[in-house]
Design a protein around this motif. Structure first.
Motif, short mmCIF file in Angstrom:
data_model
loop_
_atom_site.label_atom_id
_atom_site.label_comp_id
_atom_site.label_asym_id
_atom_site.label_seq_id
_atom_site.Cartn_x
_atom_site.Cartn_y
_atom_site.Cartn_z
N GLN A 60 -17.96 -20.31 -61.89
CA GLN A 60 -17.25 -19.09 -61.55
C GLN A 60 -18.15 -17.87 -61.75
O GLN A 60 -18.17 -16.95 -60.94
CB GLN A 60 -15.98 -18.96 -62.39
CG GLN A 60 -15.04 -17.86 -61.91
CD GLN A 60 -14.60 -18.07 -60.47
OE1 GLN A 60 -14.22 -19.18 -60.07
NE2 GLN A 60 -14.70 -17.03 -59.65
N GLU A 61 -18.92 -17.88 -62.87
CA GLU A 61 -19.86 -16.79 -63.10
C GLU A 61 -20.96 -16.81 -62.03
O GLU A 61 -21.42 -15.76 -61.57
CB GLU A 61 -20.50 -16.92 -64.49
CG GLU A 61 -19.53 -16.76 -65.65
CD GLU A 61 -18.81 -18.04 -65.99
OE1 GLU A 61 -18.02 -18.03 -66.95
OE2 GLU A 61 -19.03 -19.08 -65.30
N GLY A 62 -21.35 -18.02 -61.65
CA GLY A 62 -22.38 -18.15 -60.63
C GLY A 62 -21.95 -17.59 -59.29
O GLY A 62 -22.75 -16.99 -58.56
N ILE A 63 -20.67 -17.78 -58.94
CA ILE A 63 -20.15 -17.24 -57.68
C ILE A 63 -20.25 -15.71 -57.69
O ILE A 63 -20.66 -15.10 -56.69
CB ILE A 63 -18.69 -17.69 -57.48
CG1 ILE A 63 -18.63 -19.20 -57.21
CG2 ILE A 63 -18.05 -16.93 -56.32
CD1 ILE A 63 -17.22 -19.76 -57.19
N ASP A 64 -19.90 -15.10 -58.81
CA ASP A 64 -19.97 -13.64 -58.91
C ASP A 64 -21.42 -13.16 -58.80
O ASP A 64 -21.72 -12.20 -58.07
CB ASP A 64 -19.36 -13.18 -60.23
CG ASP A 64 -19.39 -11.67 -60.39
OD1 ASP A 64 -18.81 -10.97 -59.52
OD2 ASP A 64 -20.01 -11.17 -61.35
N VAL A 65 -22.33 -13.84 -59.51
CA VAL A 65 -23.74 -13.46 -59.44
C VAL A 65 -24.29 -13.68 -58.03
O VAL A 65 -25.06 -12.86 -57.51
CB VAL A 65 -24.56 -14.26 -60.48
CG1 VAL A 65 -26.05 -13.98 -60.32
CG2 VAL A 65 -24.11 -13.92 -61.89
N TYR A 66 -23.89 -14.79 -57.40
CA TYR A 66 -24.34 -15.08 -56.03
C TYR A 66 -23.97 -13.95 -55.08
O TYR A 66 -24.80 -13.48 -54.29
CB TYR A 66 -23.73 -16.40 -55.56
CG TYR A 66 -23.95 -16.71 -54.10
CD1 TYR A 66 -25.09 -17.37 -53.66
CD2 TYR A 66 -23.00 -16.33 -53.14
CE1 TYR A 66 -25.30 -17.65 -52.32
CE2 TYR A 66 -23.21 -16.60 -51.80
CZ TYR A 66 -24.35 -17.26 -51.39
OH TYR A 66 -24.54 -17.52 -50.06
N ARG A 67 -22.71 -13.51 -55.12
CA ARG A 67 -22.27 -12.45 -54.22
C ARG A 67 -23.06 -11.17 -54.43
O ARG A 67 -23.45 -10.49 -53.48
CB ARG A 67 -20.77 -12.20 -54.42
CG ARG A 67 -19.89 -13.34 -53.92
CD ARG A 67 -18.45 -13.15 -54.31
NE ARG A 67 -17.60 -14.21 -53.76
CZ ARG A 67 -16.35 -14.42 -54.14
NH1 ARG A 67 -15.79 -13.67 -55.08
NH2 ARG A 67 -15.64 -15.40 -53.59
#
Length: 320
Positions: A60-67
């Motif tokens: 979930q943190e990775g999705i935010d960082v990816y965006r």
């Protein structure tokens, strides 16, 4: 390793689904990508991927960082390439997904214009029209036939297919020409069933004076090979119903339009798909502009396609 490079690794690994695939795309070793991601995780103090032997998936943190990373990298690219553009040079690689007919009849004949205008721009094509390949194949632009599925991509319509029923002059001499749509049930009908099509394809539709008539044909041959089907029709095998997508088949007399007093509803849409923000990157913007011009020049009399107003605002589609 600089922070921007690590963000590029994150994006590429998430898009391609593995460190090994990201390494191939970025021309690095898998260990270098793995090390870069690990450094980014230590710096941010959060895990970015859930790693298994079969799957690499963003947390979930990775999705935010990816965006956030996608936006940051796009802005950096826009900034650096913007300076290049100011000095009159547009260079780099544009990776394009396209189906064979669009490549053969629209893109390829006009490549000289693109090369003359941007001699340092390299175009690489993949024979695909699957929007998911924007990530897995690291594509910049996708020429998509049909209605694009919901996604985070921008979709701009170039036009629509203009179908009609065709046969060769030899076929017409042997079997006669239909006088009304219902006559097709007594003809040898060749059916095009593309992989991207949804719904029934054995119903041929004709319009005249505000009246729509739909005929369910009995095909004598069915195939997803569009070019092969046209070859068969030109050889007198049977009747086809499609947007032929090459006016030369008609203007040369190799195919004859049947029931010319009837029209057919427009079929598939043709769209340019690209990532939000990519239109600000000079190399991508140059190709998008070229492709709009190339399609507008194709089939100017609209024998086989209908042109959209390319000045329209592109559509941002929600989804994956």
């Amino acid at each position: 390793m600089n922070r921007g490079r690590r963000l590029e690794m994150l994006i590429c690994a998430a898009d391609s689904g593995s460190f090994a695939a990201a390494a191939r795309i970025m021309e690095l070793t898998p260990s270098a990508v793995s090390r870069g991601i690990a450094e980014l995780e230590r710096e941010l103090k959060v895990p970015l991927f859930n790693r298994t032997t079969r799957q690499l998936k963003l947390t979930q943190e990775g999705i935010d960082v990816y965006r956030r990373a996608v936006d940051i990298v796009a802005r950096i690219t826009e900034l650096t390439e913007g300076y290049t553009k100011r000095h009159g040079r547009i260079s780099g690689i544009v990776r394009v997904g396209v189906q064979a007919p669009l490549a053969r009849y629209v893109l390829m004949p006009r490549l000289a214009n693109l090369n003359d205008r941007y001699p340092e721009l390299l175009v690489e094509t993949r024979l695909t029209q699957d929007p998911r390949d924007m990530q897995s194949e690291n594509l910049d632009v996708l020429l998509h036939v049909g209605e694009p599925p919901p996604s985070r991509l921008v979709a701009q319509r170039l036009g629509q297919g203009k179908p009609a029923a065709y046969a060769s002059p030899d076929y017409v001499r042997r079997f006669g020409a239909p006088e009304q749509p219902a006559d097709f049930v007594n003809h040898r009908c060749l059916l095009f069933r593309p992989a991207w099509s949804i719904g029934s394809v054995d119903h041929w539709k004709f319009e005249r004076n505000g009246m729509l008539e739909t005929i369910q044909i009995r095909p004598s041959f069915v195939t997803p090979d569009r070019e092969g089907l046209i070859v068969a029709a030109c050889a007198g095998v049977g009747v086809i119903y499609m947007a032929c997508f090459d006016p030369a088949f008609l203007t040369s007399g190799r195919l004859t339009r049947l029931l010319p007093e009837w029209s057919c509803p427009p079929s598939f849409g043709i769209h340019l798909l690209y990532r939000r923000g990519s239109a600000g990157i000079p190399r991508v913007a140059a190709f998008l502009r070229f492709m709009r011009e190339a399609f507008a020049e194709f089939d100017p009399h609209e024998l086989t396609v209908l042109h959209a107003n390319t000045g329209q605002n592109p559509v941002h589609r929600r989804g994956w």
